[in-house]
Each structure stands twice: as C-alpha cells, then as structure tokens.
Design a protein around this motif. Structure first.
Motif, short mmCIF file in Angstrom:
data_model
loop_
_atom_site.label_atom_id
_atom_site.label_comp_id
_atom_site.label_asym_id
_atom_site.label_seq_id
_atom_site.Cartn_x
_atom_site.Cartn_y
_atom_site.Cartn_z
N GLU A 283 0.84 -1.20 0.00
CA GLU A 283 0.00 0.00 0.00
C GLU A 283 0.88 1.25 0.00
OE1 GLU A 283 -3.32 2.23 2.87
OE2 GLU A 283 -2.56 0.23 3.41
N THR A 284 0.41 2.29 -0.67
CA THR A 284 1.15 3.55 -0.74
C THR A 284 0.27 4.69 -0.25
OG1 THR A 284 2.27 2.71 -2.72
CG2 THR A 284 2.52 5.05 -2.24
N ILE A 285 0.84 5.56 0.59
CA ILE A 285 0.13 6.76 1.03
C ILE A 285 1.01 7.98 0.73
CG2 ILE A 285 -1.22 5.59 2.80
CD1 ILE A 285 0.71 6.69 4.91
N ILE A 286 0.36 9.13 0.60
CA ILE A 286 1.09 10.37 0.31
C ILE A 286 0.74 11.42 1.36
CG2 ILE A 286 1.10 9.85 -2.16
CD1 ILE A 286 -1.06 12.04 -2.50
N PRO A 287 1.47 12.53 1.41
CA PRO A 287 1.14 13.59 2.36
C PRO A 287 -0.30 14.08 2.19
CG PRO A 287 3.32 13.97 1.46
CD PRO A 287 2.71 12.83 0.67
N GLU A 288 -0.83 14.68 3.24
CA GLU A 288 -2.17 15.26 3.17
C GLU A 288 -2.21 16.29 2.05
OE1 GLU A 288 -4.61 14.13 4.74
OE2 GLU A 288 -3.85 13.14 6.55
N GLU A 289 -3.40 16.45 1.47
CA GLU A 289 -3.58 17.30 0.29
C GLU A 289 -3.01 18.70 0.47
OE1 GLU A 289 -7.22 18.76 -2.66
OE2 GLU A 289 -7.61 17.36 -1.03
N GLU A 290 -3.12 19.25 1.68
CA GLU A 290 -2.66 20.62 1.92
C GLU A 290 -1.15 20.77 1.77
OE1 GLU A 290 -2.66 21.65 6.33
OE2 GLU A 290 -3.79 19.75 6.32
N PHE A 291 -0.40 19.66 1.91
CA PHE A 291 1.07 19.73 1.84
C PHE A 291 1.63 19.40 0.46
CE2 PHE A 291 0.31 18.49 6.39
CZ PHE A 291 0.73 19.69 6.94
N VAL A 292 0.80 18.87 -0.43
CA VAL A 292 1.27 18.44 -1.76
C VAL A 292 1.85 19.61 -2.57
CG1 VAL A 292 0.54 17.50 -3.99
CG2 VAL A 292 -0.16 16.38 -1.86
N PRO A 293 1.17 20.78 -2.63
CA PRO A 293 1.74 21.89 -3.41
C PRO A 293 3.12 22.33 -2.92
CG PRO A 293 -0.57 22.30 -2.94
CD PRO A 293 -0.17 21.12 -2.11
N GLN A 294 3.34 22.35 -1.61
CA GLN A 294 4.63 22.76 -1.09
C GLN A 294 5.71 21.75 -1.43
OE1 GLN A 294 5.54 25.86 0.80
NE2 GLN A 294 7.28 24.97 -0.27
N ALA A 295 5.37 20.47 -1.34
CA ALA A 295 6.32 19.42 -1.72
C ALA A 295 6.71 19.58 -3.19
CB ALA A 295 5.72 18.04 -1.48
N HIS A 296 5.71 19.80 -4.03
CA HIS A 296 5.98 19.98 -5.46
C HIS A 296 6.86 21.20 -5.71
CE1 HIS A 296 5.20 19.64 -9.77
NE2 HIS A 296 5.05 20.95 -9.78
N GLU A 297 6.60 22.27 -4.98
CA GLU A 297 7.37 23.51 -5.13
C GLU A 297 8.84 23.27 -4.81
OE1 GLU A 297 7.41 27.86 -5.73
OE2 GLU A 297 5.99 26.28 -6.23
N TYR A 298 9.10 22.59 -3.71
CA TYR A 298 10.49 22.32 -3.32
C TYR A 298 11.20 21.45 -4.36
CZ TYR A 298 10.34 24.35 1.39
OH TYR A 298 10.27 25.22 2.45
N VAL A 299 10.48 20.44 -4.86
CA VAL A 299 11.10 19.55 -5.84
C VAL A 299 11.37 20.28 -7.15
CG1 VAL A 299 10.74 17.52 -7.29
CG2 VAL A 299 10.15 17.42 -4.87
N SER A 300 10.37 20.95 -7.68
CA SER A 300 10.49 21.54 -9.02
C SER A 300 11.31 22.82 -9.05
CB SER A 300 9.10 21.80 -9.61
OG SER A 300 8.37 22.71 -8.80
N LYS A 301 11.25 23.61 -7.97
CA LYS A 301 11.93 24.90 -7.98
C LYS A 301 13.29 24.86 -7.29
CE LYS A 301 8.57 27.04 -10.06
NZ LYS A 301 7.67 27.95 -9.36
N GLU A 302 13.53 23.85 -6.47
CA GLU A 302 14.81 23.78 -5.77
C GLU A 302 15.61 22.52 -6.13
OE1 GLU A 302 14.93 24.55 -1.60
OE2 GLU A 302 13.64 26.31 -1.71
#
Length: 227
Positions: free
Chosen positions: A141-160
């Motif tokens: 089974e796979t789980i991901i961060p809560e929806e509210e944290f997904v945009p920040q995770a994406h920002e760190y990955v894509s912009k940094e």
C-alpha cells in the motif's frame, strides 16, 4: 555486458547521479579501469513541465525506439515522474523498461515493508504509476502527504531540488512529512524524487527510507551483468 539505454534530462542533475551510480556500482565488478556500455539520450525538461501527456508519451516512445535501434538491450528512465509513460511505451518496444517501482518493491519486500509513504513532486505523488505497480506486483500500500502539503512538496522539488538547490527549509519540510506519514502507519518511506536522497539521508529519520535512484541504479547494473 548488456548495453543499457538511458533516458535523462529530467533533470540533468538526476541524469548525472544515475550515470555516476551505475558506473560506481559496475566498477565493483569490473574494476575502476573499465566501464559498462551505456547510451544516453537527454531530453529537454520543459517537455515534462508542459504536462501534455500525449506529447510526453510520444517523445518517450520515439526515444526508446532510437535507443533500441542503437543497440540498447533495456531502457532506464533516469527519474521517477517520467515512469508515467511506462504503460504506453513498454508494449510498443521489444526491449524491457526497467521500472523504478519494481526496484523499489523488491527492496521493500526484502525489508518486510507493507505500507510506504511516497514523497516526490505532485505528478509522482498523485499519479497511479508507482502505487498501482507496487500494489499489483508486491501487494504494498502507498500513502502520500495530506492534500494541503502536496503543493509545497511539489514547489520544493520543481523549484529547488531539480535545480540543484538543497535548502534547510526543504529538508525540514520533508522530514516533517516523513514523521506525519509514519504517524499514519507508514513503515517505510519512498524518496520518490531522484534528488531527494541528496537532501534526506537515512540517519536523518528513524524509519527505513527507500532511495529510488540508488535502487534503480542497482537494478540497471544487475541487468548489465545478466544478474
């Protein structure tokens, strides 16, 4: 040795990491005075940022066919997110694509892990290409961060991270997410971005981390040597 085709460019930092790891691991078998046969095709990362799935599928199919024609016996996609093309491309070529989730699943199975937290950019975390593969092939089974944290995770990955920047703020954020995933029952964490293992080391957290880049590189080397 089998010739390996590598599709890189998303990002070039991750491509370098793959090339380095594959050669380092191979040198343990053949010595530092030799290296494995590799064919690298680096695409423009802008293709992924356009988020045009048909265009992405077409590009990865065309590139895979070129690598096959050039003599590659298997394809390694040097990043997590582009594995979204696997179901489209694999049936249309005659050589295997070594799936990053397969390498991850084998390691998770070996460690006895059954519920994995997945960190990465938004397409990797919210897409089905890693969770579906792990569920269908390893019953994980796979789980991901809560929806509210997904945009920040994406920002760190894509912009940094994909730009080669590894800030203290990003490290603090992802360690916090690991703790939250652990609290929700995760018994292991997939570092599902090629650059994440450069930011987070195993000693930073008290839960097993699966560095997809390292596991995928080892899978590639095993293929090169017919293991």
């Amino acid at each position: 040795m089998n010739t390996l085709g590598m599709i890189g460019g998303t990002s070039w930092h991750s491509t370098i990491e793959y090339y380095k790891l594959i050669n380092q691991l191979a040198s343990k078998k053949i010595g530092d005075w030799a290296n494995p046969p590799l064919i690298i095709h680096s695409i423009n990362i802008e293709l992924m940022r356009e988020q045009n799935k048909e265009k992405i599928n077409a590009k990865y199919l065309d590139t895979s066919l070129k690598l096959q024609a050039a003599g590659a016996k298997a394809v390694v996609i040097c990043a997590n997110t582009p594995h979204m093309v696997y179901d489209f491309v694999q049936p249309k070529i005659d050589i295997p694509i070594l799936h990053i989730a397969d390498a991850t699943g084998k390691e998770a199975q070996k460690l006895g892990l059954k519920k994995l937290g997945l960190l990465g950019n938004k397409p990797t975390m919210t897409g089905s290409f890693i969770p579906k593969f792990l569920k269908n092939n390893y019953d994980i089974e796979t789980i991901i961060p809560e929806e509210e944290f997904v945009p920040q995770a994406h920002e760190y990955v894509s912009k940094e991270l994909t730009q080669g920047t590894f800030s203290d703020a990003a490290k603090h954020f992802f360690i916090q997410q690991i703790e939250l995933l652990k609290a929700r029952g995760a018994d292991g964490i997939i570092l599902g971005c090629t650059e994440l293992p450069l930011l987070i080391q195993q000693e930073d957290v008290d839960i097993p981390t699966l560095a997809t880049t390292n596991l995928h590189a080892q899978m590639a080397v095993d293929f090169i040597f017919n293991k």
